[in-house]
Enzyme design. Sequence first.
Site, mmCIF file in Angstrom:
data_model
loop_
_atom_site.group_PDB
_atom_site.id
_atom_site.type_symbol
_atom_site.label_atom_id
_atom_site.label_comp_id
_atom_site.label_asym_id
_atom_site.label_seq_id
_atom_site.Cartn_x
_atom_site.Cartn_y
_atom_site.Cartn_z
ATOM 1 N N TYR A 138 1.970 -11.889 -0.933
ATOM 2 C CA TYR A 138 2.170 -10.434 -0.832
ATOM 3 C C TYR A 138 1.308 -9.842 0.282
ATOM 4 O O TYR A 138 1.818 -9.150 1.163
ATOM 5 C CB TYR A 138 1.831 -9.797 -2.179
ATOM 6 C CG TYR A 138 2.086 -8.307 -2.249
ATOM 7 C CD1 TYR A 138 3.382 -7.799 -2.342
ATOM 8 C CD2 TYR A 138 1.017 -7.401 -2.252
ATOM 9 C CE1 TYR A 138 3.603 -6.427 -2.422
ATOM 10 C CE2 TYR A 138 1.239 -6.030 -2.334
ATOM 11 C CZ TYR A 138 2.527 -5.550 -2.429
ATOM 12 O OH TYR A 138 2.754 -4.192 -2.502
ATOM 13 N N THR A 141 13.197 -6.720 -9.382
ATOM 14 C CA THR A 141 12.258 -6.087 -10.327
ATOM 15 C C THR A 141 12.748 -4.706 -10.743
ATOM 16 O O THR A 141 12.242 -4.133 -11.694
ATOM 17 C CB THR A 141 10.840 -5.929 -9.716
ATOM 18 O OG1 THR A 141 10.967 -5.305 -8.431
ATOM 19 C CG2 THR A 141 10.135 -7.252 -9.573
ATOM 20 N N GLY A 142 13.698 -4.158 -10.011
ATOM 21 C CA GLY A 142 14.224 -2.828 -10.334
ATOM 22 C C GLY A 142 15.348 -2.936 -11.348
ATOM 23 O O GLY A 142 15.702 -4.033 -11.784
HETATM 24 N N1 LIG Z 1 3.485 1.003 -6.707
HETATM 25 C C1 LIG Z 1 2.406 0.799 -5.977
HETATM 26 O O1 LIG Z 1 1.284 1.062 -6.451
HETATM 27 C C2 LIG Z 1 2.511 0.270 -4.571
HETATM 28 C C3 LIG Z 1 1.315 0.109 -3.841
HETATM 29 C C4 LIG Z 1 1.396 -0.373 -2.540
HETATM 30 C C5 LIG Z 1 2.638 -0.654 -1.968
HETATM 31 N N2 LIG Z 1 3.775 -0.490 -2.698
HETATM 32 C C6 LIG Z 1 5.045 -0.848 -2.055
HETATM 33 O O2 LIG Z 1 6.047 0.102 -2.344
HETATM 34 C C7 LIG Z 1 7.305 -0.534 -2.524
HETATM 35 C C8 LIG Z 1 7.893 -0.148 -3.870
HETATM 36 O O3 LIG Z 1 6.986 -0.535 -4.896
HETATM 37 P P1 LIG Z 1 7.327 -0.295 -6.439
HETATM 38 O O4 LIG Z 1 6.057 -0.093 -7.134
HETATM 39 O O5 LIG Z 1 8.415 0.710 -6.576
HETATM 40 O O6 LIG Z 1 7.852 -1.752 -6.836
HETATM 41 P P2 LIG Z 1 9.148 -2.185 -7.655
HETATM 42 O O7 LIG Z 1 9.019 -3.648 -7.905
HETATM 43 O O8 LIG Z 1 9.361 -1.282 -8.808
HETATM 44 O O9 LIG Z 1 10.315 -1.908 -6.594
HETATM 45 C C9 LIG Z 1 10.714 -2.821 -5.619
HETATM 46 C C10 LIG Z 1 12.236 -2.814 -5.566
HETATM 47 O O10 LIG Z 1 12.678 -3.702 -4.529
HETATM 48 C C11 LIG Z 1 13.774 -4.459 -5.020
HETATM 49 N N3 LIG Z 1 13.849 -5.699 -4.234
HETATM 50 C C12 LIG Z 1 12.926 -6.696 -4.176
HETATM 51 N N4 LIG Z 1 13.336 -7.662 -3.340
HETATM 52 C C13 LIG Z 1 14.530 -7.272 -2.833
HETATM 53 C C14 LIG Z 1 15.461 -7.842 -1.906
HETATM 54 N N5 LIG Z 1 15.218 -9.034 -1.322
HETATM 55 N N6 LIG Z 1 16.617 -7.185 -1.641
HETATM 56 C C15 LIG Z 1 16.872 -5.983 -2.235
HETATM 57 N N7 LIG Z 1 16.021 -5.380 -3.103
HETATM 58 C C16 LIG Z 1 14.874 -6.023 -3.410
HETATM 59 C C17 LIG Z 1 13.447 -4.678 -6.486
HETATM 60 O O11 LIG Z 1 14.559 -5.055 -7.280
HETATM 61 C C18 LIG Z 1 12.868 -3.325 -6.873
HETATM 62 O O12 LIG Z 1 13.865 -2.423 -7.291
HETATM 63 C C19 LIG Z 1 7.039 -2.042 -2.372
HETATM 64 O O13 LIG Z 1 7.381 -2.438 -1.074
HETATM 65 C C20 LIG Z 1 5.559 -2.165 -2.596
HETATM 66 O O14 LIG Z 1 5.026 -3.272 -1.916
HETATM 67 C C21 LIG Z 1 3.726 -0.043 -3.986
#
Ligand SMILES: NC(=O)c1ccc[n+]([C@@H]2O[C@H](COP(=O)([O-])OP(=O)(O)OC[C@H]3O[C@@H](n4cnc5c(N)ncnc54)[C@H](O)[C@@H]3O)[C@@H](O)[C@H]2O)c1
Length: 309
Positions: A143, A35-36
């Site tokens: 999730y 997703t990044g």
């Molecule tokens: N943004 C929020 O409001 C929020 C709230 C609660 C928890 N979180 C947690 O914070 C973290 C970051 O969230 P975010 O909003 O930046 O999400 P995001 O989707 O922007 O970032 C997640 C990143 O993880 C990478 N990724 C996913 N699976 C992977 C794998 N198997 N190997 C390597 N990289 C992988 C994706 O490519 C992405 O860059 C997550 O763990 C999420 O659950 C975020």
Amino acid sequence: MRVLVTGGAGFIGSHLCEKLLNSGESVVCLDNYYTGSRTKIEHLIGNKNFRLLEKDLTSPFDLRVKRIFNLACPASPPQYQKDAIYTIKTNTLAMINVLELARKNRARILQASTSEVYGNPLVHPQTEDYWGNVNPIGPRSCYDEGKRIAESLAYAYRLQHGVDVRIARIFNTYGPRMDVDDGRVVSNFIVQALKGEDITVFGDGSQTRSFCYISDMVAGLCLMMDAEGLAGPVNLGSTSEITVLDLAIKIKRMTGSSSRIKRHPLPEDDPTRRRPDIDLAKRKIGWWPKVDLDAGLRETIKYFEKRVR
Ligand SMILES: NC(=O)c1ccc[n+]([C@@H]2O[C@H](COP(=O)([O-])OP(=O)(O)OC[C@H]3O[C@@H](n4cnc5c(N)ncnc54)[C@H](O)[C@@H]3O)[C@@H](O)[C@H]2O)c1
């Protein structure tokens, strides 16, 4: 010795990498771009203290690191529901790989957990000792339950191997560098308002959320990592609660949009109320959010204006 940020090319991860580099740390950003994207960390490439590793964490790997922020996991509902099995693997197989890395390196590891571990909460506001109300077989369970088992794994590694783990339960966070098609409520509403499309409110919009600006969240994560002997879990999030309908009205006004606010059916298991109790974070790490919703939304709208228009 370096700091590893998994999911470093994501929304929160990219801001965290930037903050760590600004504090003089040597940072390894690991991501598989699920997703990044590289564009989120493009401005950091070339910094001598920044290394980028393209890797899927579901396969084991080795690296010399002293600290690990484990953020890798799709976070927005449409993204994590797209391939539920992948989401579960990232919270189990990948989590074990990252914890093994922490064990081998005797590294401190912070797990980015979530308010979703509380499910549709029956206790309000949510305190860390509340066990939650989660549907194990619903559309969000890959999730919600994934993040719960990730917490259990972190605790098991702490008990069995003495790994220095800390669990941050992150509540809704927003800000620049969210994707235009991310699918979370703040970015959805801003993008719809800027495009003049209908602003889609699920249900009657009376469900509440509390939104934390990205700079506050990143500061909280760093304070938690630096604190001695604080395993957590610790809630990190804003305590200003707003209904989803009021958020839509606010964003429509702030963008000067002519969009209509339109109701859509409420998705299954959508939580009705969401607000953290952050007393523990205040007491243990002296943290609370400083950026109010209007100021944070102004910055976020500016960012999306460049992307959308
Ligand atoms: N943004 C929020 O409001 C929020 C709230 C609660 C928890 N979180 C947690 O914070 C973290 C970051 O969230 P975010 O909003 O930046 O999400 P995001 O989707 O922007 O970032 C997640 C990143 O993880 C990478 N990724 C996913 N699976 C992977 C794998 N198997 N190997 C390597 N990289 C992988 C994706 O490519 C992405 O860059 C997550 O763990 C999420 O659950 C975020």
